[in-house]
Design a protein around this motif. Structure first.
Motif, PDB file in Angstrom:
ATOM      1  N   LEU A   1       8.173   3.087   6.007  1.00 34.25           N
ATOM      2  CA  LEU A   1       7.094   4.034   5.738  1.00 34.25           C
ATOM      3  C   LEU A   1       6.925   4.243   4.245  1.00 34.25           C
ATOM      4  O   LEU A   1       5.814   4.261   3.706  1.00 34.25           O
ATOM      5  N   ILE A   2       8.049   4.397   3.590  1.00 27.90           N
ATOM      6  CA  ILE A   2       7.977   4.675   2.161  1.00 27.90           C
ATOM      7  C   ILE A   2       7.480   3.460   1.403  1.00 27.90           C
ATOM      8  O   ILE A   2       6.674   3.572   0.469  1.00 27.90           O
TER       9      ILE A   2
ATOM     10  N   LEU B   1       0.314   1.468  -0.502  1.00 32.11           N
ATOM     11  CA  LEU B   1      -0.957   2.167  -0.385  1.00 32.11           C
ATOM     12  C   LEU B   1      -1.337   2.823  -1.701  1.00 32.11           C
ATOM     13  O   LEU B   1      -2.493   2.833  -2.115  1.00 32.11           O
ATOM     14  N   ALA B   2      -0.323   3.345  -2.355  1.00 29.16           N
ATOM     15  CA  ALA B   2      -0.589   3.991  -3.637  1.00 29.16           C
ATOM     16  C   ALA B   2      -1.139   2.973  -4.622  1.00 29.16           C
ATOM     17  O   ALA B   2      -2.090   3.256  -5.359  1.00 29.16           O
ATOM     18  N   LEU B   3      -0.589   1.776  -4.606  1.00 26.25           N
ATOM     19  CA  LEU B   3      -1.116   0.725  -5.467  1.00 26.25           C
ATOM     20  C   LEU B   3      -2.578   0.454  -5.137  1.00 26.25           C
ATOM     21  O   LEU B   3      -3.435   0.340  -6.011  1.00 26.25           O
TER      22      LEU B   3
ATOM     23  N   GLY C   1      -1.508  10.061  -4.047  1.00 27.10           N
ATOM     24  CA  GLY C   1      -0.402  11.023  -4.005  1.00 27.10           C
ATOM     25  C   GLY C   1      -0.288  11.653  -2.640  1.00 27.10           C
ATOM     26  O   GLY C   1       0.797  11.783  -2.086  1.00 27.10           O
ATOM     27  N   GLY C   2      -1.436  12.019  -2.099  1.00 24.73           N
ATOM     28  CA  GLY C   2      -1.415  12.736  -0.831  1.00 24.73           C
ATOM     29  C   GLY C   2      -0.814  11.888   0.271  1.00 24.73           C
ATOM     30  O   GLY C   2       0.053  12.354   1.026  1.00 24.73           O
ATOM     31  N   ILE C   3      -1.232  10.648   0.331  1.00 23.65           N
ATOM     32  CA  ILE C   3      -0.710   9.791   1.389  1.00 23.65           C
ATOM     33  C   ILE C   3       0.777   9.547   1.184  1.00 23.65           C
ATOM     34  O   ILE C   3       1.577   9.576   2.138  1.00 23.65           O
TER      35      ILE C   3
ATOM     36  N   LEU D   1       3.430  10.469   4.023  1.00 27.96           N
ATOM     37  CA  LEU D   1       4.321   9.477   4.611  1.00 27.96           C
ATOM     38  C   LEU D   1       5.785   9.838   4.347  1.00 27.96           C
ATOM     39  O   LEU D   1       6.648   9.667   5.210  1.00 27.96           O
ATOM     40  N   ASN D   2       6.021  10.355   3.149  1.00 27.76           N
ATOM     41  CA  ASN D   2       7.396  10.790   2.846  1.00 27.76           C
ATOM     42  C   ASN D   2       7.835  11.876   3.802  1.00 27.76           C
ATOM     43  O   ASN D   2       8.965  11.865   4.307  1.00 27.76           O
ATOM     44  N   LEU D   3       6.915  12.788   4.052  1.00 27.60           N
ATOM     45  CA  LEU D   3       7.284  13.892   4.935  1.00 27.60           C
ATOM     46  C   LEU D   3       7.513  13.383   6.348  1.00 27.60           C
ATOM     47  O   LEU D   3       8.443  13.846   7.025  1.00 27.60           O
TER      48      LEU D   3
END
Lengths: 99, 630, 486, 484
Positions: free
Chosen positions: C12-13, C19-21, C33-35, C39-41
Motif C-alpha cells: 500500500l505504501i 501515486l504521489a509521483l 499528500g492526501g492519498i 493509504l498510510n492510515l
C-alpha cells in the motif's frame, strides 16, 4: 592462506577509502572514496561466499553493487546542487552548519 | 472554698486584655477603667483565696484537665495547685497589680499608646496569675515565657526610643538563656521522673520522696535542678544573667514597679520554692543557689552605689534583694525567701511608684538633676522614706524582719558550713551597702537644693497616684504582722523568733550606711573623689564591671562573627561548588561546542575513533571485567 | 495469493509513493499528500488489526519470503511508529506550499524502507530497507534546493551516511563470513550450534563495524556529529522525520541484529552499551545547554534520548527492553511533534533561534501550550508520556540490580540536566517578553492540518501519560516475546 | 466505598486551576474553589475516626497493571496526612485572599496557586508511589513559574536553582523507591504493598536505599548541605510563592521521609540514625546561625525554616511516638508560622519598598497592624509557649533527650540564637526611630485582604498553641499508633 590474502586486500581497500575520505578536498573524490569502501565490503561478501561454499554472499554482493550505484547517483546530484550554490566542490567550505 | 472560682483569677484580666486589645483604640482612657475593674474582681477573689488559705493552713488542692497524652509517654495537663504559697503569691500579684493599674491612671495619663499599655498590663497580670496557679512545671513554663513576653513588650513600650527597643531585646534574650536552661532541666526531669502526669509538682514531690536514687541518678537530678535554677537566674536577674534588669528600666515606671520589682522577677524565686522538695536531695545545687544568690546580693549592691539613674539604683537593689531570697533558698528555707519576697514586693513596688511620682514631677530620671523635692512632694517623700527604711532593714518596718530571718537562716547553716559563713558575711556587708545606696538616692532626690529641673511645674502627684503609695506604705510597714498569724507562720514554716545579736549587727550596719550617705549626700552631690583607688573603684562600679561590654563583644565578635562565617560558607563554598558544577557544565558545553568545526572530515575521524573504541571495549576491556576472554 | 497478503501494508505504501509521483506530474499536491496519508492510515489500521488483538488473522511470529522476511508483533510495533510519524509529517506539509508531490513520493519511499527494515529477516533485506530509507532522506534533506543550509546538510548527511552504511555492510560481511549465513533469523537459530565459534575476534570486529554503522543512524556518541548539522539544515518536517523515523529505524535494526549478537557475548555488549549510553546521554545533554538554535537543541536532545534508550540494550531484561521500546515510541511522538511545532511557528515569522520563542504564548497560546507539553514530556515531567517511558526504562535498569542501577542514576541525573534547557524554552514562551522587532506576524491562512497533527500528538502524549497501562503492557508483552526468541 | 471526598478535593483544585487560567476573574474562582477545598478538609478532620490505625477515606481504582509494574490510584488519609491536608487547603485559601490585589496577570497567578494546591494535596493523600511522584513533580512546575514570572531581580537564577535542585531530589527519590519496590518484591507500588515487604530487604541494601531517600526528601526539606536553594528561592519568589514554598513544599520532604523512608525501611533507618541526627543538629545550628547574619528579612526567615526543618529531621531520627508527634506538629506549625512571616515580610516590602533590615526601622510608627503581625509571627517562630511551635519543639527536644541524652543541649542552645535573630530583627525593623527615607514616602498599613489572610493564620497559631490536643489527638490516635 588464500582467504587471508584476499581479506587483507579488502582491508586495504577499506583503508584506502577511508584515507581518501579523510584527505581529499574534492567532493567527487570523496564520493569515489566512499565507493571504494563499499566495494571493500562487497568484496568481503564474495570472499566469504567462496570460503563458505555458500552462494548467498554472491547474491548479496550483486544487490549491493546496485545499491552502491544508486547511492553514487544521489551523491553526484547533491554535489551538483552544492556546486550551483557554492560555486566550488571543495568539501571544506561546507561548514556553515556548525555549533 | 470553691476551687473552681479561682480559675477566674486569670480569666478576668484576660477579658480585659481581649476587650482592650480589640476595642482599645476607640476606648482611649476608659481602657484603664476596664483593666482596673477586671483586676479589682480578680483581686477580690485572690483576697478570698488568701483568707481561705489562712483559715486552713494545710490547704492543698490540685485540679487539672488533660491537655494531651501519649500512649507510650507522659500525659500533659493544665491545672491549678492551690496551697499556701500560691495564695500568698496570688495575693501579692493582684494587690500590686491592682495598685499599679490605679496608679497608671494618673501616671500614664494621655500617653498615645494607652490602649496597648493597658492591654499588655492586663495580659501580664493574667499570665502571672496563671504562672502562680500552675500545678506542673510544664504549664508554669508556658506562663513563664508569657510573662517574659509581656515584660519584653512593656519594656519596649516606648518603642520609638532606640534605648527602649534595645533594652527590650536585651531583656528577652538574656532571660531566654535562662529559659532554655529551664527547658533543659524540665526535659531531664520529665525523662527521669516518669510521673504519670508530666512534671506535676505533687507527683514530683512524691516521686522524689519515694525513690531511692543511685549516685548516677542523683547526678542527673542535680543537673536537672541546677538547670531549673538556671531559668530562675535569668528571670530573677541573678549573676551572671543580671545585665538585663537595669536596662529594663527604660520601660514605664509602673511596669518597673509591677514586673521588674514586685512580681515577674519573683517568679524565679517562686519556681525554686516549688522545687524545694526536690532540691533537698541535691545539696550541690542548693550550694550553687546560695553562692550565686549571696554573691549577687553583694555584687548588685555595689553597682547600685554609684548609679546615677533613680530607677537603676532601685533595679540594682531589686537584683540584690532577689539575691537575698536565693541565698535563703540555698540555705534551705523556702519560708524565709517567700516572706522576704512578700515584704520586698511591697516596699520595692512602693519605692518604684514613688520614684515614678518623682519622675512624673521632674521629668528626669537623673538623680544629679533632682534635689530639694521634699518640700514640694511631701507624701511621696515620706512614703519613699518608709520604703527606704524597710529596704535598709530598720525596725519596725517589715523589711527588717524579713531580712533578719534570712540572715538568721544563713547564719544557722553557716555554723556548720564555712561557705555559708562567708555568704553570711557577704550578706551582712550588703546590708550596709543597701542602706547606703538607698539613702544616697533619697537624699539626692529630696534633700539639698534643686539642681536644674523646672521648679514651677513640680507639685505633688494626683490622688490616683498617691493613694497606691499610701496603701503600699502601710503594707511595707505592717506586713510583718502577718507573721503574728499562726496559720501564716505555719504555711511558711517560720516564726518571728528574734535573734538579738544578728539583729543588732544588721540594724547597726543599716544605720551606719544611712549615716554615711547622710554625711556624703544630704547637702547635694559631693566633690569628686581624689584618691586614685577610689576613682578606679568608682569607675569599675560605674561601668558595671564591663559586663555589657564583654557580653556585647561576645555576641558581636564570636556569635555574629560565626554567623557571618556560616553564611559566607553557604554563599561561597556550598553555592560556589554547586554553581561551579553548573558553570563547569556550561563551560564544558561551550568548549565541546566547536568540536568538529562543522567539517565532515572531523566527523569521520570521530566515527573511526568510535569504531576503534568499540572494538577495544568489546575485545579487551570487557573480558577483564567479566572473566571471559577471547 | 494469501501468502502475499502479509505484505499488504508495505505494498500500500509503495503504491502511495508511486501515486504521489503520478500526482506530482499532474501538479496536484494536495491530492498526492492526501492519498498518501489515507493509504498510510489504511496500512496502519491493517497493522493495528493484525498486531493489536491476539487471535488475529495472522499467527505471529511467522516468516515469509523464504526467510527473507519475518513478521512479528515487534516489527509491527515499529511499523506503527513509522506510520504515525510519517502521517504527522505529511499532514503538516500539506499546509506548506513548498512541498509538492515529489516530497510525498520520497517520504513514502523512505517509509517503505523503514517498513521493510521492520519486517526484515535477512541481511540483504535489512540493508536494502536501510538504504532505501537512507537515500530517500538524503534527498529529502536537500529538498529546499535554493537553501544553502539545506543542501549542505544533505551533502554532509550523504557523506556520513554512506560511510556508515559501508561500515555496516562491512560488518555484516564479516558476520556472514564467520557464520556462513545472511539470514538473521537463521543466525539466531544457529547461534546455539557449537560449530560457530563464540569468541572469534573477527566476530567482535564485525560487531564493532555494525555498531559504528548503526550508531550513526541512532546518533549515538561519538557517531552523532552529523545529527545537529543535518537537523538544523534540513527543512523542519524533514528534521522531524529524521529524528523520529530514521532514528527509530536505526534502533529497529539494532534490535534485530543484536538479537543474535547478544547470545555470543552478552556481558561484553552490556558493558559496551552501558558505556555508550552514559557517554551519549551526557554528551547530548551537555551540548544541548549551550545551543542557540532550537533545531540543534532538539537534535542534541534526540542524541540524549538515544543514550537513554541504549540503557535497554545494556540491561537487556524484558522490563528494560520494554522500557527502551516505550522510550523509542514516546521519543518519536514527542520529537516529531516538537519539530512540527517548530515548522509551524516559522510560518508565523518566528525564527529558529531559541530567543525567538520569547513571548510566544502571548500570541500563539495553543501552539505554545502544545510545545510546552512536548518539551516537558521530553524532560520527563509527569504525568506525561515521556515520564512514563523513562519510568519504565529506569525501572528496568533498577530491577536488574547491580551496576545497572548506576545507569538508572546516570539517566535520571541527565534527565534532570535536560530539564534545564527544556524549561528554559518553556520559560521563554510563557514568561519573557518578545524581543523587539521579532514576531513579524505574517498574515497567512491557518495551518489547519498541522494543528490537527499537533493536536493528535498532544492527545497521545497526555493520554498515554495519564493511563499508560495498556501501552506498558503491550511493550512488556512484545519485549517478553523478543526475549523468548533468544 | 464511601463518598470519595479526597478525589473530590483533587478535582476541585484542578478545576479551580483550569477555570482560573481561562477566566478573566481568576481570583474569584480561586477563592471559591479553595474555600470549597478548605471546607472539605474541615469535613475530613471532623469525620475522622479516632483510634484506628488504618487509612481512612480510602479510594482505590486500578491504574497500571502489567507483569512488572503495578500501580493503582489509591488515596487515603491518616493522622499523618490530615494535619498536612488541612494546612494545605488553609494556606492556599489564605494566600489567595492575601494576594487579592495582585495586578500582574492575575488569572495565571491564581491558576498556578490552585495548581500548586493540586500537587501538594495529591502528595499528601496519594498512597501509591507512582501517583505520589506524579503529584510531587506537579507541585514543582507552578512554583517554578511563580518564581520565574512574579519573582524578584534574580528570579532567573533562583527559579532554575529551585527547579533543578528539587527535580534532582525527586528523581533520586524515584530511583530509590523503584529499587525498594524491586528488591522487596512487592506486588504493586502501593505504599501498603511495599511496606508489607520492604522490611525484609537485606539491611545493607536498606541502608543504601534509605540514603537515597534521605537525599531526595532531605533536599526538599531542606537539610544541610543541600539547603542553599531555599534562601535564594524565597528571596526571589513573590510573597504568595514564599508562603506556599515554606508552608507546603518543605513539608513534602518531611512527610515523605516519615512515610516512605523511615517507616518502610526500619533497618536502613536505624543504620542511618546517627547520620540523620548529625545532619539534623547541624541543620538546626546552621540555619539559626546563618539567619543571624542575614540582612534580607526574607532570607532570614528562610534560614530559620532550615533550622526548624532540622528539628523535624531530628524528630524523625528519634523514631519515638512523642518525637514523631512533634515532627508532624512542627511541620504543621511551621507551615502556618512561616507563611505568616513571609506574608508579613511581603507586606513590609510592599509598603516600604525594601526588605533590607538596616534600611528599615520604626515601622510600628506607620504600620501598626503589620508590626503586630510581624511580632506575633516572630514570637511563634521562636517557639514562644501558647503559640503553636512550642508543644512541637518541646516534644522533639524531649524525644531527642530520651534517645540521645545530653546532645539535646546543642539544639536547645540554638533556641537562644533563634530568639536572638528574631528579636534583633524586631528591634531594628519594627521598633526604634522611624526612618523617613523610604522609597514609599507614605507607607500604608496592610490592606484588608492582606490582613484577613494573615489573621486567619494567626488565629490558628494561637488556637493550636493553646489547645494543641485538637491536632495531637488526630496525629497520635491514628498514625503514630500504627507506626511506632
Amino acid at each position: 592462506m588464500n582467504e587471508v590474502v584476499l581479506l587483507s586486500l579488502s582491508g586495504i581497500l577499506l583503508g584506502l577509502g577511508l584515507y581518501g575520505v579523510l584527505t581529499k578536498k574534492n567532493i567527487i573524490l570523496t564520493i569515489a572514496s566512499i565507493e571504494i569502501m563499499i566495494n571493500s565490503a562487497i568484496f568481503n561478501f564474495i570472499i566469504f561466499s567462496s570460503y563458505n561454499n555458500n552462494p548467498a554472499g554472491d547474491v548479496v554482493a550483486l544487490f549491493f553493487i546496485a545499491l552502491a550505484a544508486s547511492e553514487v547517483a544521489v551523491g553526484l546530484a547533491l554535489a551538483l546542487m552544492m556546486f550551483r550554490i557554492k560555486k566550488t566542490l571543495n568539501i571544506d567550505v561546507m561548514n556553515s552548519l556548525r555549533w | 472554698m470553691d476551687t473552681l472560682l479561682f480559675v477566674l483569677i486569670p480569666v478576668f484580666p484576660i477579658i480585659a486584655f481581649l476587650v482592650i486589645a480589640f476595642l482599645g483604640n476607640s476606648m482611649k482612657e476608659s481602657g484603664g477603667y476596664v483593666a482596673l475593674v477586671m483586676e479589682l474582681i480578680s483581686f477580690i477573689i485572690s483576697i478570698y483565696m488568701f483568707v481561705g488559705v489562712l483559715t486552713v493552713p494545710s490547704y492543698s488542692v490540685d485540679k487539672y484537665m488533660i491537655w494531651f497524652s501519649l500512649s507510650h509517654g507522659p500525659t500533659f495537663e493544665i491545672g491549678m495547685l492551690i496551697d499556701g504559697f500560691t495564695a500568698i503569691m496570688i495575693f501579692i500579684v493582684n494587690l500590686v497589680g491592682f495598685l499599679v493599674i490605679l496608679y497608671s491612671l494618673g501616671y500614664m495619663h494621655a500617653d498615645p499608646g494607652l490602649a496597648r499599655y493597658y492591654a499588655e498590663i492586663s495580659l501580664f497580670i493574667a499570665v502571672m496569675n496563671g504562672l502562680v496557679l500552675s500545678d506542673n512545671l510544664f504549664e508554669l513554663f508556658i506562663f513563664w515565657e508569657l510573662v517574659g513576653l509581656c515584660s519584653y513588650l512593656l519594656i519596649g513600650f516606648w518603642y520609638r526610643k532606640p534605648e527602649a527597643a534595645k533594652a527590650a531585646k536585651k531583656a528577652f534574650l538574656v532571660t531566654r538563656v535562662g529559659d532554655v536552661m529551664l527547658l533543659f532541666g524540665m526535659i531531664i526531669l520529665l525523662y527521669q521522673s516518669h510521673t504519670p502526669l508530666a512534671l506535676n509538682f505533687n507527683q514530683l514531690y512524691s516521686w522524689a520522696a519515694t525513690s531511692k536514687f543511685s549516685s548516677a541518678e542523683l547526678t542527673t537530678l542535680t543537673a536537672a535542678t541546677f538547670l531549673v535554677f538556671g531559668g530562675a537566674m535569668g528571670k530573677s536577674a541573678q549573676f551572671p544573667l543580671h545585665v538585663w534588669l537595669p536596662d529594663a528600666m527604660e520601660g514605664p515606671t509602673t511596669v518597673s514597679a509591677l514586673i521588674h520589682a514586685a512580681t515577674m522577677v519573683k517568679a524565679g524565686v517562686f519556681l525554686i520554692v516549688r522545687m524545694m522538695p526536690l532540691l533537698q536531695y541535691t545539696p550541690a545545687t542548693e550550694l550553687i543557689i546560695a553562692v550565686i544568690g549571696g554573691f549577687t546580693a553583694f555584687f548588685a549592691a555595689t553597682m547600685g552605689l554609684v548609679a546615677p539613674d533613680i530607677k537603676r539604683v532601685l533595679a540594682y537593689s531589686t537584683i540584690s534583694q532577689l539575691g537575698y531570697m536565693f541565698l535563703a533558698l540555698g540555705a534551705g528555707s523556702a519560708g524565709a525567701a517567700m516572706y522576704h519576697l512578700m515584704s520586698h514586693a511591697f516596699f520595692k513596688a512602693l519605692l518604684f511608684l514613688a520614684a515614678g511620682s518623682v519622675i512624673h514631677a521632674v521629668n528626669t530620671q537623673d538623680l544629679h538633676k533632682m534635689g530639694g523635692l521634699f518640700t514640694k512632694m511631701k507624701i511621696t517623700a515620706v512614703t519613699m522614706l518608709i520604703g527606704g527604711l524597710s529596704l535598709s532593714g530598720i525596725p519596725p518596718f517589715s523589711g527588717f524582719f524579713s531580712k533578719d530571718l534570712i540572715l538568721d537562716v544563713v547564719l544557722q547553716k553557716g555554723l556548720n558550713n564555712p561557705v555559708y559563713m562567708v555568704l553570711y558575711i557577704l550578706a551582712v556587708l550588703t546590708v550596709l551597702l543597701t542602706a547606703f545606696y538607698m539613702f544616697r538616692l533619697w537624699f539626692l532626690a529630696f534633700m539639698g537644693k534643686p539642681r536644674g529641673y523646672d521648679e514651677k511645674h513640680v507639685h505633688e502627684s494626683p490622688g490616683v497616684m498617691v493613694v497606691p503609695l499610701i496603701i503600699l506604705a502601710i503594707f511595707a510597714t505592717f506586713s510583718w504582722m502577718f507573721l503574728l498569724l499562726p496559720s501564716f507562720s505555719q504555711i511558711l514554716g517560720i516564726s518571728l523568733s528574734l535573734n538579738i545579736p544578728t539583729m543588732l549587727i544588721g540594724v547597726s550596719l543599716g544605720l551606719v550606711g544611712i549615716y554615711v550617705s547622710y554625711m556624703l549626700y544630704s547637702a547635694g552631690i559631693p566633690k569628686k573623689f581624689t584618691s586614685v583607688v577610689m576613682k578606679q573603684i568608682h569607675n569599675i562600679l560605674y561601668r558595671k564591671y564591663w559586663f555589657d561590654e564583654v557580653y556585647g563583644a561576645f555576641s558581636i565578635y564570636i556569635i555574629y562573627g560565626f554567623a557571618k562565617l556560616v553564611s559566607m560558607f553557604d554563599k561561597y563554598i556550598i553555592d560556589g561548588v554547586i554553581d561551579g558544577i553548573a558553570a563547569g557544565g556550561v563551560m564544558l558545553s561551550s568548549s565541546l561546542y566547536p568540536i568538529g568545526k562543522g567539517l565532515v572530515k572531523n566527523y569521520v575521524t570521530l566515527i573511526i575513533s568510535g569504531l576503534i573504541i568499540t572494538f577495544i571495549l568489546l575485545i579487551y576491556v570487557s573480558p577483564f571485567l567479566y572473566g571471559g576472554g577471547i | 495469493m494469501t501468502a502475499y497478503l502479509v505484505y499488504t501494508p508495505e505494498i500500500l505504501i509503495m503504491i502511495s509513493a508511486l501515486l504521489a509521483l503520478l500526482f506530482d506530474v499532474l501538479d496536484s499536491k494536495k491530492l498526492a499528500g492526501g492519498i498518501a496519508i489515507i493509504l498510510n492510515l489504511v496500512a496502519l489500521v491493517i497493522i493495528l488489526g493484525w498486531s493489536g488483538i491476539t487471535g488475529s488473522i495472522l499467527s505471529l511470529p511467522q516468516s515469509g519470503g523464504h526467510g527473507l522476511f519475518y513478521f512479528s508483533l515487534f516489527g509491527y510495533m515499529f511499523q506503527i511508529i513509522f506510520i504515525i510519524v510519517t502521517v504527522s509529517v505529511e499532514l503538516t506539509t500539506l499546509d506548506f506550499s513548498e512541498y509538492n508531490g515529489i516530497f510525498y513520493a520520497l517520504i513514502e519511499f523512505a517509509l517503505t524502507g523503514m517498513m521493510i527494515v521492520a519486517i526484515s529477516g535477512d541481511m540483504v533485506i535489512l540493508i536494502l530497507g536501510l538504504e532505501l530509507a537512507g537515500i530517500s532522506t538524503y534527498i529529502l534533506t536537500g529538498y529546499i534546493r535554493k537553501s544553502e543550509l539545506s543542501v549542505e546538510a544533505a551533502m554532509k548527511y550523504y557523506i556520513i551516511g554512506s560511510i556508515s552504511s559501508s561500515l555496516t555492510i562491512f560488518g555484516l560481511s564479516i558476520l556472514y563470513g564467520v557464520t556462513g549465513t545472511t539470514s538473521l533469523w537463521l543466525l539466531n537459530l544457529h547461534a546455539g550450534y557449537s560449530y560457530i565459534p563464540k569468541n572469534n575476534p573477527l566476530l567482535y570486529l564485525g560487531f564493532s563495524f555494525i555498531i559504528a554503522g548503526l550508531g550513526f543512524k541512532i546518533a549515538m556518541a561519538p557517531f552523532h556529529m552529523w545529527a545537529p548539522d543535518v537537523y538544523q539544515g534540513a527543512p523542519s518536517p524533514v528534521s522531524a522525520f529524521l529524528a523520529a523515523g530514521s532514528k527509530t529505524m536505526g534502533f529497529m535494526a539494532m534490535f534485530i541484529i543484536f538479537l543474535s549478537a547478544i547470545f555470543y557475548f552478552a556481558p561484553n555488549l552490556s558493558l559496551l552499551f552501558g558505556f555508550f549510553a552514559i557517554l551519549t546521554m551526557t554528551t547530548g545533554n551537555i551540548l544541548a545547554i549551550k545551543q542557540r538554535n532550537i533545531k540543534r537543541m532538539l537534535a542534541y536532545s534526540s542524541i540524549a534520548n538515544a543514550g537513554y534508550i541504549l540503557i535497554a540494550f545494556s540491561v537487556d531484561t524484558p522490563l528494560a527492553v520494554a522500557g527502551g521500546m516505550f522510550q523509542i515510541f514516546s521519543h518519536a511522538i514527542m520529537k516529531v511533534g516538537a519539530f512540527i511545532v517548530v515548522a509551524v511557528v516559522s510560518v508565523f515569522g518566528v525564527g529558529e533561534s531559541i530567543t525567538d520563542y520569547k513571548g510566544l504564548a502571548k500570541e500563539h497560546s495553543l501552539l505554545a501550550l502544545s510545545f510546552a507539553i512536548m518539551l516537558l514530556s521530553l524532560a520527563g515531567v509527569p504525568p506525561l508520556m515521556g515520564f512514563m517511558s523513562k519510568f519504565v526504562l529506569f525501572s528496568g535498569a533498577v530491577q536488574a540490580g547491580g551496576w545497572y542501577i548506576l545507569l538508572a542514576i546516570a539517566g535520571v541525573l541527565n534527565s534532570a540536566l535536560s530539564l534545564y534547557y527544556y524549561a528554559r524554552i518553556v520559560k521563554y514562551m510563557y514568561i519573557d517578553n518578545p524581543e523587539p522587532g521579532k514576531h513579524k506576524n505574517k498574515k497567512i491562512s491557518m495551518p489547519i492540518y498541522s494543528y490537527i497533527s499537533i493536536f493528535v500528538l498532544v492527545v497521545i502524549i497526555v493520554a498515554v501519560g495519564i493511563y499508560p497501562s495498556p501501552i506498558i503492557g503491550y511493550f512488556i508483552h512484545i519485549a517478553s516475546q523478543y526475549m523468548v526468541w533468544r | 466505598m464511601s463518598f470519595p471526598v479526597l478525589s473530590l478535593m483533587l478535582i476541585i483544585a484542578f478545576a479551580g486551576a483550569l477555570f482560573s487560567f481561562m477566566s478573566k476573574k481568576g481570583r474569584d474562582i480561586a477563592l471559591i474553589f479553595s474555600s470549597i477545598d478548605f471546607i472539605l478538609s474541615l469535613y475530613l478532620m471532623f469525620s475522622f475516626t479516632y483510634n484506628t490505625f488504618s487509612y481512612q477515606f480510602m479510594e482505590k481504582y486500578g491504574w497500571i497493571s502489567t507483569p512488572y509494574i503495578t500501580a493503582n490510584y489509591v488515596v487515603g488519609a491518616d493522622g499523618l496526612s490530615i494535619p498536612l491536608i488541612l494546612l494545605t487547603t488553609l494556606l492556599v485559601l489564605a494566600v489567595v485572599i492575601y494576594s487579592w490585589d495582585e495586578k500582574k496577570n492575575p488569572s495565571a497567578f491564581f491558576g498556578l496557586i490552585m495548581l500548586e494546591e493540586l500537587g501538594v494535596l495529591g502528595v499528601f493523600i496519594s498512597l501509591d508511589f507512582l501517583l505520589f511522584f506524579i503529584f510531587w513533580e506537579v507541585s514543582l512546575i507552578p512554583m517554578f513559574f511563580l518564581i520565574a514570572y512574579w519573582g524578584g531581580p534574580r528570579k532567573n537564577y533562583a527559579s532554575y536553582k529551585f527547579l533543578i535542585y528539587t527535580h534532582v531530589a525527586g528523581i533520586i527519590m524515584l530511583v530509590s523507591v523503584i529499587a525498594m519496590y524491586f528488591y522487596s518484591g512487592a506486588t504493586s507500588l502501593d505504599f501498603a504493598a511495599i511496606a508489607s515487604k520492604s522490611a525484609y530487604i537485606a539491611p545493607f541494601t536498606q541502608a543504601v536505599i534509605f540514603l537515597g531517600l534521605l537525599f531526595g526528601f532531605g533536599t526538599k526539606m531542606p537539610i544541610v548541605p543541600m539547603h542553599t536553594w531555599l534562601p535564594d528561592a524565597h528571596v526571589e519568589a513573590p510573597t504568595a510563592g514564599s508562603a506556599l514554598l515554606a508552608g507546603l513544599l518543605l513539608k513534602m520532604g518531611g512527610y515523605g521521609l516519615i512515610r516512605l523512608a523511615a517507616y518502610m525501611l526500619p533497618a536502613g533507618r536505624s543504620a542511618m540514625t546517627p547520620l540523620m541526627m548529625g545532619i539534623g543538629i547541624l541543620g538546626v545550628v546552621w540555619g539559626a546561625v546563618a539567619a543571624l547574619s542575614q540582612t534580607d528579612m526574607k532570607k532570614m526567615v528562610a534560614y530559620s525554616s532550615i533550622s526548624h526543618m532540622g528539628l523535624v529531621l531530628i524528630a524523625i531520627a528519634t523514631w519515638t511516638q512523642i518525637g514523631l508527634m512533634g515532627a508532624v506538629f512542627l511541620m504543621f506549625a511551621h507551615g502556618l508560622v512561616s507563611a505568616v512571616l513571609f506574608m508579613g515580610v511581603g507586606s513590609v516590602h510592599h509598603s516600604y519598598g525594601t526588605r533590607d533590615i538596616p534600611k528599615l526601622g520604626g515601622i510600628a510608627d506607620r504600620t501598626p497592624m503589620l508590626s503586630v503581625m510581624l511580632v506575633i509571627g516572630s514570637l511563634a517562630s521562636l517557639g514562644l509557649p501558647a503559640l503553636i511551635s512550642f508543644p512541637a519543639e518541646f516534644s522533639i527536644l524531649y524525644a531527642l533527650f530520651s534517645v540521645e541524652g545530653y546532645i539535646v543541649a546543642i539544639p536547645l542552645a540554638t533556641l537562644t540564637i533563634v530568639a536572638g535573630f528574631y528579636i534583633w530583627m524586631l528591634q531594628r525593623v519594627v521598633f526604634g526611630k522611624y526612618k523617613s527615607r523610604y522609597v514609599n514616602k507614605k507607607p500604608h498599613d496592610i490592606s484588608l485582604y492582606e490582613a484577613i489572610g494573615i489573621a486567619m493564620l494567626i488565629s490558628l497559631i494561637v488556637l493550636y498553641g493553646v489547645l494543641p490536643f485538637i491536632l495531637n489527638n488526630i496525629i497520635l490516635s491514628s498514625f503514630i499508633g500504627g507506626m511506632v
